[in-house]
Write an enzyme that holds these catalytic residues in place. Structure first.
Site, mmCIF file in Angstrom:
data_model
loop_
_atom_site.group_PDB
_atom_site.id
_atom_site.type_symbol
_atom_site.label_atom_id
_atom_site.label_comp_id
_atom_site.label_asym_id
_atom_site.label_seq_id
_atom_site.Cartn_x
_atom_site.Cartn_y
_atom_site.Cartn_z
ATOM 1 N N LYS A 13 -43.639 -22.521 -1.981
ATOM 2 C CA LYS A 13 -44.168 -23.860 -1.663
ATOM 3 C C LYS A 13 -45.064 -24.376 -2.792
ATOM 4 C CE LYS A 13 -46.730 -22.817 1.926
ATOM 5 N NZ LYS A 13 -46.841 -21.414 1.874
ATOM 6 N N ARG A 88 -51.441 -24.533 9.550
ATOM 7 C CA ARG A 88 -51.008 -23.132 9.647
ATOM 8 C C ARG A 88 -50.816 -22.710 11.100
ATOM 9 N NH1 ARG A 88 -51.651 -21.392 4.202
ATOM 10 N NH2 ARG A 88 -51.821 -19.139 4.121
ATOM 11 N N ARG A 127 -46.660 -11.442 -7.882
ATOM 12 C CA ARG A 127 -47.107 -12.752 -8.369
ATOM 13 C C ARG A 127 -48.327 -12.641 -9.282
ATOM 14 N NH1 ARG A 127 -47.957 -17.432 -4.057
ATOM 15 N NH2 ARG A 127 -49.461 -16.004 -3.129
ATOM 16 N N ARG A 162 -53.929 -12.330 -7.514
ATOM 17 C CA ARG A 162 -54.770 -12.729 -6.369
ATOM 18 C C ARG A 162 -55.154 -11.511 -5.547
ATOM 19 N NH1 ARG A 162 -52.079 -17.766 -3.364
ATOM 20 N NH2 ARG A 162 -52.785 -16.531 -1.603
ATOM 21 N N ARG A 173 -50.541 -11.028 6.158
ATOM 22 C CA ARG A 173 -50.293 -12.475 6.019
ATOM 23 C C ARG A 173 -48.921 -12.851 6.552
ATOM 24 N NH1 ARG A 173 -51.126 -13.157 -0.092
ATOM 25 N NH2 ARG A 173 -50.651 -15.345 0.239
HETATM 26 P P1 AMP Z 1 -52.493 -19.538 0.730
HETATM 27 O O1 AMP Z 1 -52.894 -19.670 -0.699
HETATM 28 O O2 AMP Z 1 -52.018 -20.820 1.322
HETATM 29 O O3 AMP Z 1 -51.539 -18.406 0.958
HETATM 30 O O4 AMP Z 1 -53.839 -19.170 1.548
HETATM 31 C C1 AMP Z 1 -54.589 -18.012 1.245
HETATM 32 C C2 AMP Z 1 -55.475 -17.693 2.422
HETATM 33 O O5 AMP Z 1 -56.356 -18.783 2.694
HETATM 34 C C3 AMP Z 1 -54.733 -17.434 3.727
HETATM 35 O O6 AMP Z 1 -54.254 -16.127 3.851
HETATM 36 C C4 AMP Z 1 -55.801 -17.768 4.742
HETATM 37 O O7 AMP Z 1 -56.732 -16.714 4.860
HETATM 38 C C5 AMP Z 1 -56.532 -18.936 4.096
HETATM 39 N N1 AMP Z 1 -55.938 -20.233 4.481
HETATM 40 C C6 AMP Z 1 -55.254 -21.099 3.691
HETATM 41 N N2 AMP Z 1 -54.881 -22.174 4.373
HETATM 42 C C7 AMP Z 1 -55.310 -22.000 5.634
HETATM 43 C C8 AMP Z 1 -55.207 -22.764 6.826
HETATM 44 N N3 AMP Z 1 -54.570 -23.950 6.854
HETATM 45 N N4 AMP Z 1 -55.784 -22.291 7.938
HETATM 46 C C9 AMP Z 1 -56.437 -21.103 7.953
HETATM 47 N N5 AMP Z 1 -56.559 -20.324 6.860
HETATM 48 C C10 AMP Z 1 -56.005 -20.745 5.709
#
Ligand code: AMP
Length: 330
Positions: A13, A88, A127, A162, A173
């Protein structure tokens, strides 16, 4: 355009939204990026979010919703946005719908980037991201390794891994995605806004499929919106830049129509600028002259048909007279 990108962590994404912002010139809003920035800056919000992020769990809805509301209020969001990693879960999606309804800017498309779960694991654990935020290039040590290990091909900055891309956090996740985020697929399907693209193959192939979907989805909406804007503008109700532009174009279109109506015999074409503006005003208007033209064609047909009937009548008349004379003679 207002789009939500859905997909499991590692579905690509983020890569697709970076390409979309370049192509369509609209901002990407990634809650993951916003949260990581808050953690890096050591803000109160960042401190609250860090534990959940490190465990691969979702950060609480109130933190994320506050952040996204603030981001949507920024002026650049008026041109549209790509939401990446938000919503989410169902409560976040409902809250987003409510926010956008208040802004009068409903969501237009929820695009699911679909990837099988075995592929996701390698994508996430392999990644690497360029540490230079202005560059942000993404690599994968298994599928698209940089030329020099640990260095960005584009800007030479070091690549970072990361902290939540380690195997146990990734597992968590993916589980959270299945339990809480995957139900959004049905949520947006029920709204008729869901489209799906396979997230496998080259980045460019996937991007081509993504843009094809966006353009097919947006075209009728854009036409309907410009018609609605033009209608509002004609009534003097439009205040948004789009409505103002539509008002200007509608005015020019009206002027062009009046000009061509004033000189019908000379068949003078409307001024090119005015014609252009007329085209921009509302593509649907193009169809109207075609409808109006129909009665004209019918009239011509009637006119043409009339002399034929008269000729026939004339021819028929003498025959009757001859027949009458013949009767008299008898
Ligand atoms: P991402 O980079 O989108 O994979 O997000 C990394 C982490 O940020 C996730 O594993 C969550 O802990 C937190 N996170 C990101 N977006 C959200 C969301 N919309 N709601 C809750 N936690 C989020």
């Amino acid at each position: 355009m207002r789009i939500v990108l859905l997909g499991a962590p590692g579905s690509g994404k983020g890569t697709q939204s970076k390409l979309l912002i370049e192509k369509y010139n609209i901002p990407q809003m990634s809650t993951g990026d916003l949260l990581r920035a808050a953690v890096a800056a050591g803000t109160e919000l960042g401190k609250k979010a860090k534990a959940a992020m490190d465990a691969g769990k979702l950060v609480s809805d109130d933190i994320v919703l506050g952040m996204i509301q603030e981001r949507l209020n920024k002026p650049d969001a008026r041109a549209g946005f790509i939401l990446d990693g938000f919503p989410r879960n169902i409560p976040q999606a409902q809250a987003l719908d409510a926010m956008l309804a208040r802004m009068g800017q409903p969501l237009q498309l929820a695009l699911l980037v679909d990837v099988d779960s075995e592929v996701l694991m390698k994508r996430l654990t392999g990644r690497r991201t360029c540490s230079n935020a202005a560059c942000g290039a993404i690599y994968n040590i298994y599928f698209s390794a940089p030329k020099t290990q640990g260095k960005c091909d584009k800007c030479g900055s070091s690549l970072s891994h990361r902290s939540d891309d380690n195997e146990s956090t990734v597992r968590s996740r993916l589980q959270v995605y299945e339990q809480q985020t995957a139900p959004l697929v049905s949520y947006y399907k029920a709204q008729g806004k869901l489209r799906t693209v396979r997230g496998v193959g080259s980045v460019n192939e996937i991007f081509k499929n993504v843009t094809d979907i966006i353009e097919v989805q947006m075209r009728p909406l854009a036409a309907a919106m410009s018609a609605a804007n033009a209608a509002a503008a004609a009534k003097g109700g439009g205040t948004t830049p789009a409505a103002k532009a539509a008002a200007k174009a509608a005015k020019a279109a009206k002027a062009a129509k009046a000009a061509s109506a004033a000189k019908p015999a000379a068949k003078t074409p409307a001024k090119p600028a005015a014609k252009k503006a007329a085209k921009k005003a509302a593509p649907k208007k193009k169809a109207k002259p075609a409808k109006k033209a129909k009665p004209v064609v019918k009239k011509k047909a009637v006119k043409k048909a009339a002399p034929k009937k008269t000729k026939k009548a004339k021819k028929a008349a003498p025959k009757k007279k001859v027949a009458a004379k013949a009767k008299k003679k008898k």
